[in-house]
Design an enzyme around this catalytic site. Sequence first.
Site, short mmCIF file in Angstrom:
data_model
loop_
_atom_site.label_atom_id
_atom_site.label_comp_id
_atom_site.label_asym_id
_atom_site.label_seq_id
_atom_site.Cartn_x
_atom_site.Cartn_y
_atom_site.Cartn_z
N LEU A 59 0.95 -1.32 0.18
CA LEU A 59 0.13 0.12 0.07
C LEU A 59 0.86 1.21 0.09
O LEU A 59 0.31 2.29 -0.54
CB LEU A 59 -0.98 0.16 1.18
CG LEU A 59 -2.01 -1.12 1.47
CD1 LEU A 59 -2.62 -0.91 2.52
CD2 LEU A 59 -2.73 -1.38 -0.19
N GLY A 60 2.13 1.32 0.69
CA GLY A 60 2.91 2.35 0.64
C GLY A 60 4.29 2.04 1.35
O GLY A 60 4.13 0.83 2.00
N GLY A 62 8.12 3.86 2.63
CA GLY A 62 9.03 4.94 2.96
C GLY A 62 10.42 4.38 3.29
O GLY A 62 10.65 3.28 3.52
N ALA A 65 9.38 2.57 7.08
CA ALA A 65 8.44 1.39 7.13
C ALA A 65 7.61 1.26 5.72
O ALA A 65 7.48 2.01 4.90
CB ALA A 65 7.49 1.66 8.21
N VAL A 67 4.21 -0.47 4.21
CA VAL A 67 2.53 -0.61 4.70
C VAL A 67 2.10 -1.40 3.56
O VAL A 67 1.90 -1.28 2.49
CB VAL A 67 1.98 0.62 4.92
CG1 VAL A 67 0.52 0.21 5.45
CG2 VAL A 67 2.34 1.26 5.94
N LYS A 81 2.06 -2.57 9.13
CA LYS A 81 3.11 -1.73 8.94
C LYS A 81 4.29 -2.35 9.65
O LYS A 81 4.44 -2.69 10.85
CB LYS A 81 2.82 -0.13 9.74
CG LYS A 81 3.58 0.71 9.38
CD LYS A 81 3.48 2.13 10.07
CE LYS A 81 3.13 2.29 11.57
NZ LYS A 81 2.59 3.49 12.18
N ASP A 175 0.98 16.88 15.42
CA ASP A 175 1.24 16.86 13.94
C ASP A 175 -0.28 16.91 13.39
O ASP A 175 -0.44 16.07 12.31
CB ASP A 175 2.17 15.86 13.49
CG ASP A 175 2.81 16.11 12.05
OD1 ASP A 175 2.78 17.15 11.88
OD2 ASP A 175 3.20 14.93 11.56
#
Length: 332
Positions: A59-60, A62, A65, A67, A81, A175
Site C-alpha cells: 500500500l505504501g 518509505g 516502514a 505498509v 506496517k 502533528d
Amino acid sequence: WWWVGAVRQGESGVRHDRASSYAGSKRRVCSIPGIEMFANEADIWVGRQYGPYSIKELLGRGTVAHVYRAELRDGTEVALKVLTPFAEARQEIRSLFEQEYELMVRVDHPNVLKAMQAGVIAGTHYMEIELIEGETLWDRVQSSKPLPLTERIGTIQQMCSALDLVHDRRIIHRDVKPSNIMLDHQVERAVLFDFGLAHDLAGPPPPEGRVYGSPMFLAPEQAIGGRVDERTDLYSLGATLYRLAVGSAPFYGERNELLHAHVKLSPPDPREAGVPEDLAEIILRSMSKIPDDRFQSGADFAAALTTVEVTADKDRKRSLLGRITGRSQTRT
C-alpha cells in the site's frame, strides 16, 4: 529523521501547494510520515507469509516502514506496517515505533485510527492497524471535488471529539494537519492517524529547543521548541480549518519563514477570502498566538462551530468551493 520536523510533500509551506505524499487517492491508510503510494510495484513481501499474515498488496513505502494489505488465517483483512531494515537497525526508531503503538492503543475512538497489536516477527518490528478505504483530507481539498462547507466543518468537529479523548489520555499529537486526517468513504467519518510525533505527557519531557511537527500547521510554542499542551493541537486544527475554509494555508515560505510567521505574524483575515464572519472569528481565535486566548478544549471548539450559519445560498454566493479548487490548480 522522520519524527523531527516531519513534512510531507506539499506541506513544506513552499508556494506550489502540491498534493501530499499520499499520491494514490482512495487507498488504504498508512500511518507513516513521508510514505509514498504504489499501485502494483513489486515487493519482496507481497505474496509471502509473514507470521500469521498473508501479505497481499503493497500500500505504501518509505524510508522507515512499508505498509501492506494483509489477510489473517480467518480471512480478516488488516493493514500491516513493517519497519524497513534501515529503521530496524536504529534503536531510537525502534523505540519510537513501539511508543507510537503504546499511545495509539490508549485511545479507543471512532475518529482515531485503531492499532490492534504490534510485535516482532523474523527480527522485524510490525504494527497491525485497521484498513480504511478513502483518501486524506489533504488529497481531497487538492482534488476537483472539494468538500462542501458543511462537511468541512463536520470534519473539524469530528477531530475536536477525537482530540478531546487523545488529550484525556495525556497525549499531545503534535502533528495535526490535513494529510494526517483520513476520510473514510465506507462509513463517512474522519480519522486522525500518525502518532509518530506524539508526546506522552506522562513520560519524560522532550528535548528543549527541538521543533516537532510540520511547519505549515504547527503552533507558535512548537515553533520555538517550547512546552506543548492540548491547546497546541487545537491551534494546528485551527490552521487546518483555515486551509479548508480559505483555500490556502495561513502562511507560506521556507521552513524558518514559516516558524517566524507562526510566532510573530497574524494570518491573512479569512473574511478577505469570502469566509463568513462567524466562521472567520472562530478560525482566528483558534489560531491565537497566546494559548490562553484559544479554545481550551476540543469540546469548546466544536461547540463554537455549531453556531456557524451555513446555507447553500451562502456557499454559492461566496464561491468557497471554487476558491479552493482554483487556488489548488494555480499552485500545482
